[in-house]
Write a protein that holds these residues in place. Sequence first.
Motif, PDB file in Angstrom:
ATOM      1  N   PHE A  40       0.815  -1.211   0.000  1.00  0.00           N
ATOM      2  CA  PHE A  40       0.000   0.000   0.000  1.00  0.00           C
ATOM      3  C   PHE A  40       0.845   1.256   0.000  1.00  0.00           C
ATOM      4  CE2 PHE A  40      -2.894  -3.173   1.825  1.00  0.00           C
ATOM      5  CZ  PHE A  40      -3.959  -3.009   0.957  1.00  0.00           C
ATOM      6  N   SER A  41       0.209   2.339  -0.424  1.00  0.00           N
ATOM      7  CA  SER A  41       0.890   3.633  -0.484  1.00  0.00           C
ATOM      8  C   SER A  41       1.007   4.233   0.920  1.00  0.00           C
ATOM      9  CB  SER A  41       0.109   4.592  -1.388  1.00  0.00           C
ATOM     10  OG  SER A  41      -1.151   4.885  -0.805  1.00  0.00           O
ATOM     11  N   ALA A  42       1.755   5.304   1.021  1.00  0.00           N
ATOM     12  CA  ALA A  42       1.976   5.959   2.310  1.00  0.00           C
ATOM     13  C   ALA A  42       0.679   6.509   2.889  1.00  0.00           C
ATOM     14  CB  ALA A  42       3.006   7.072   2.159  1.00  0.00           C
ATOM     15  N   SER A  43      -0.223   6.976   2.039  1.00  0.00           N
ATOM     16  CA  SER A  43      -1.482   7.537   2.543  1.00  0.00           C
ATOM     17  C   SER A  43      -2.352   6.461   3.189  1.00  0.00           C
ATOM     18  CB  SER A  43      -2.246   8.238   1.421  1.00  0.00           C
ATOM     19  OG  SER A  43      -2.551   7.328   0.384  1.00  0.00           O
ATOM     20  N   VAL A  44      -2.350   5.257   2.636  1.00  0.00           N
ATOM     21  CA  VAL A  44      -3.102   4.145   3.238  1.00  0.00           C
ATOM     22  C   VAL A  44      -2.437   3.717   4.534  1.00  0.00           C
ATOM     23  CG1 VAL A  44      -3.813   1.752   2.928  1.00  0.00           C
ATOM     24  CG2 VAL A  44      -4.026   3.351   1.039  1.00  0.00           C
ATOM     25  N   LEU A  45      -1.128   3.662   4.550  1.00  0.00           N
ATOM     26  CA  LEU A  45      -0.409   3.260   5.753  1.00  0.00           C
ATOM     27  C   LEU A  45      -0.586   4.265   6.886  1.00  0.00           C
ATOM     28  CD1 LEU A  45       2.855   1.816   4.201  1.00  0.00           C
ATOM     29  CD2 LEU A  45       0.853   0.578   5.026  1.00  0.00           C
ATOM     30  N   GLN A  46      -0.771   5.541   6.550  1.00  0.00           N
ATOM     31  CA  GLN A  46      -1.028   6.546   7.579  1.00  0.00           C
ATOM     32  C   GLN A  46      -2.385   6.332   8.231  1.00  0.00           C
ATOM     33  OE1 GLN A  46      -0.526  10.272   5.529  1.00  0.00           O
ATOM     34  NE2 GLN A  46       1.537  10.538   6.345  1.00  0.00           N
ATOM     35  N   CYS A  47      -3.336   5.810   7.499  1.00  0.00           N
ATOM     36  CA  CYS A  47      -4.675   5.539   8.041  1.00  0.00           C
ATOM     37  C   CYS A  47      -4.725   4.224   8.815  1.00  0.00           C
ATOM     38  CB  CYS A  47      -5.708   5.506   6.918  1.00  0.00           C
ATOM     39  SG  CYS A  47      -5.969   7.091   6.119  1.00  0.00           S
ATOM     40  N   THR A  48      -3.718   3.396   8.665  1.00  0.00           N
ATOM     41  CA  THR A  48      -3.681   2.116   9.367  1.00  0.00           C
ATOM     42  C   THR A  48      -3.144   2.338  10.776  1.00  0.00           C
ATOM     43  OG1 THR A  48      -3.244   0.980   7.284  1.00  0.00           O
ATOM     44  CG2 THR A  48      -2.789  -0.234   9.300  1.00  0.00           C
ATOM     45  N   ARG A  49      -3.979   2.008  11.776  1.00  0.00           N
ATOM     46  CA  ARG A  49      -3.562   2.220  13.166  1.00  0.00           C
ATOM     47  C   ARG A  49      -2.867   0.989  13.730  1.00  0.00           C
ATOM     48  NH1 ARG A  49      -8.688   4.330  16.211  1.00  0.00           N
ATOM     49  NH2 ARG A  49      -9.580   2.687  14.941  1.00  0.00           N
ATOM     50  N   LEU A  67     -11.737   3.940   3.497  1.00  0.00           N
ATOM     51  CA  LEU A  67     -10.699   2.915   3.365  1.00  0.00           C
ATOM     52  C   LEU A  67     -11.183   1.592   3.945  1.00  0.00           C
ATOM     53  CD1 LEU A  67      -7.847   2.047   2.612  1.00  0.00           C
ATOM     54  CD2 LEU A  67      -7.094   2.914   4.838  1.00  0.00           C
ATOM     55  N   ARG A  68     -11.858   1.629   5.074  1.00  0.00           N
ATOM     56  CA  ARG A  68     -12.396   0.413   5.683  1.00  0.00           C
ATOM     57  C   ARG A  68     -13.352  -0.285   4.725  1.00  0.00           C
ATOM     58  NH1 ARG A  68     -15.237   2.484   9.680  1.00  0.00           N
ATOM     59  NH2 ARG A  68     -13.347   2.927  10.844  1.00  0.00           N
ATOM     60  N   SER A  69     -14.202   0.479   4.085  1.00  0.00           N
ATOM     61  CA  SER A  69     -15.152  -0.089   3.130  1.00  0.00           C
ATOM     62  C   SER A  69     -14.426  -0.709   1.935  1.00  0.00           C
ATOM     63  CB  SER A  69     -16.112   0.999   2.656  1.00  0.00           C
ATOM     64  OG  SER A  69     -16.965   0.521   1.671  1.00  0.00           O
ATOM     65  N   GLU A  70     -13.456  -0.019   1.407  1.00  0.00           N
ATOM     66  CA  GLU A  70     -12.692  -0.510   0.255  1.00  0.00           C
ATOM     67  C   GLU A  70     -11.929  -1.789   0.592  1.00  0.00           C
ATOM     68  OE1 GLU A  70     -11.693  -0.433  -3.703  1.00  0.00           O
ATOM     69  OE2 GLU A  70     -12.993   1.004  -2.696  1.00  0.00           O
ATOM     70  N   LEU A  71     -11.315  -1.822   1.763  1.00  0.00           N
ATOM     71  CA  LEU A  71     -10.580  -3.019   2.186  1.00  0.00           C
ATOM     72  C   LEU A  71     -11.523  -4.192   2.427  1.00  0.00           C
ATOM     73  CD1 LEU A  71      -7.978  -1.453   4.648  1.00  0.00           C
ATOM     74  CD2 LEU A  71      -7.552  -2.305   2.337  1.00  0.00           C
ATOM     75  N   THR A  72     -12.687  -3.912   2.973  1.00  0.00           N
ATOM     76  CA  THR A  72     -13.664  -4.980   3.226  1.00  0.00           C
ATOM     77  C   THR A  72     -14.143  -5.597   1.927  1.00  0.00           C
ATOM     78  OG1 THR A  72     -14.369  -3.886   5.264  1.00  0.00           O
ATOM     79  CG2 THR A  72     -15.861  -5.523   4.334  1.00  0.00           C
ATOM     80  N   ILE A  73     -14.388  -4.771   0.927  1.00  0.00           N
ATOM     81  CA  ILE A  73     -14.836  -5.271  -0.376  1.00  0.00           C
ATOM     82  C   ILE A  73     -13.772  -6.168  -1.007  1.00  0.00           C
ATOM     83  CG2 ILE A  73     -15.344  -4.553  -2.747  1.00  0.00           C
ATOM     84  CD1 ILE A  73     -16.748  -2.078  -1.508  1.00  0.00           C
ATOM     85  N   ASN A  74     -12.509  -5.798  -0.875  1.00  0.00           N
ATOM     86  CA  ASN A  74     -11.404  -6.532  -1.509  1.00  0.00           C
ATOM     87  C   ASN A  74     -10.688  -7.478  -0.554  1.00  0.00           C
ATOM     88  OD1 ASN A  74     -11.647  -5.273  -4.085  1.00  0.00           O
ATOM     89  ND2 ASN A  74     -10.823  -3.417  -3.145  1.00  0.00           N
ATOM     90  N   ARG A  75     -11.349  -7.895   0.509  1.00  0.00           N
ATOM     91  CA  ARG A  75     -10.723  -8.707   1.549  1.00  0.00           C
ATOM     92  C   ARG A  75     -10.166 -10.030   1.020  1.00  0.00           C
ATOM     93  NH1 ARG A  75     -14.511  -9.154   6.284  1.00  0.00           N
ATOM     94  NH2 ARG A  75     -15.566 -10.624   4.929  1.00  0.00           N
ATOM     95  N   ASN A  76     -10.928 -10.744   0.212  1.00  0.00           N
ATOM     96  CA  ASN A  76     -10.454 -12.042  -0.293  1.00  0.00           C
ATOM     97  C   ASN A  76      -9.267 -11.898  -1.235  1.00  0.00           C
ATOM     98  OD1 ASN A  76     -12.244 -13.645   1.143  1.00  0.00           O
ATOM     99  ND2 ASN A  76     -13.842 -13.421  -0.394  1.00  0.00           N
ATOM    100  N   THR A  77      -9.303 -10.890  -2.082  1.00  0.00           N
ATOM    101  CA  THR A  77      -8.178 -10.641  -2.985  1.00  0.00           C
ATOM    102  C   THR A  77      -6.923 -10.290  -2.194  1.00  0.00           C
ATOM    103  OG1 THR A  77      -9.731  -9.823  -4.635  1.00  0.00           O
ATOM    104  CG2 THR A  77      -7.413  -9.291  -4.962  1.00  0.00           C
ATOM    105  N   LEU A  78      -7.084  -9.449  -1.178  1.00  0.00           N
ATOM    106  CA  LEU A  78      -5.946  -9.079  -0.334  1.00  0.00           C
ATOM    107  C   LEU A  78      -5.372 -10.295   0.376  1.00  0.00           C
ATOM    108  CD1 LEU A  78      -7.226  -5.785   1.312  1.00  0.00           C
ATOM    109  CD2 LEU A  78      -5.329  -6.019  -0.283  1.00  0.00           C
ATOM    110  N   LYS A  79      -6.246 -11.138   0.907  1.00  0.00           N
ATOM    111  CA  LYS A  79      -5.802 -12.340   1.621  1.00  0.00           C
ATOM    112  C   LYS A  79      -4.977 -13.228   0.695  1.00  0.00           C
ATOM    113  CE  LYS A  79      -8.344 -15.830   1.970  1.00  0.00           C
ATOM    114  NZ  LYS A  79      -9.099 -17.041   2.091  1.00  0.00           N
TER     115      LYS A  79
END
Length: 97
Positions: A40-49, A67-79
């Motif tokens: 992920f880019s720096a902007s996404v990493l800044q939002c990650t706590r 971001l939470r919504s986007e990650l939830t939608i793409n959860r299986n692909t990310l995994k």
Amino acid sequence: MKRTNTSHISDILQVFYDDNPDVKQKLLESRVIRAWNEMFSASVLQCTRTLYIKSGVLHVSVNSAALRSELTINRNTLKNKLNETAGGDVISDIMIR
């Protein structure tokens, strides 16, 4: 003097990991965390706590609803991508909060 009892380091490490499966699991988990940071880019990493793995589940806490919504939608692909990058079936699910 000729060495007669030589081994490749990869063979030695494989035997070590076979004898110590907990160490191998921790190594694979650290690869997943590193892959997340590289993916992920720096902007996404800044939002990650927070980001940790517990019982085969990657727990991600973000402070952005979009971001939470986007990650939830793409959860299986990310995994699948994270497991592929780590080199094994490390995480079974991603929990996003």
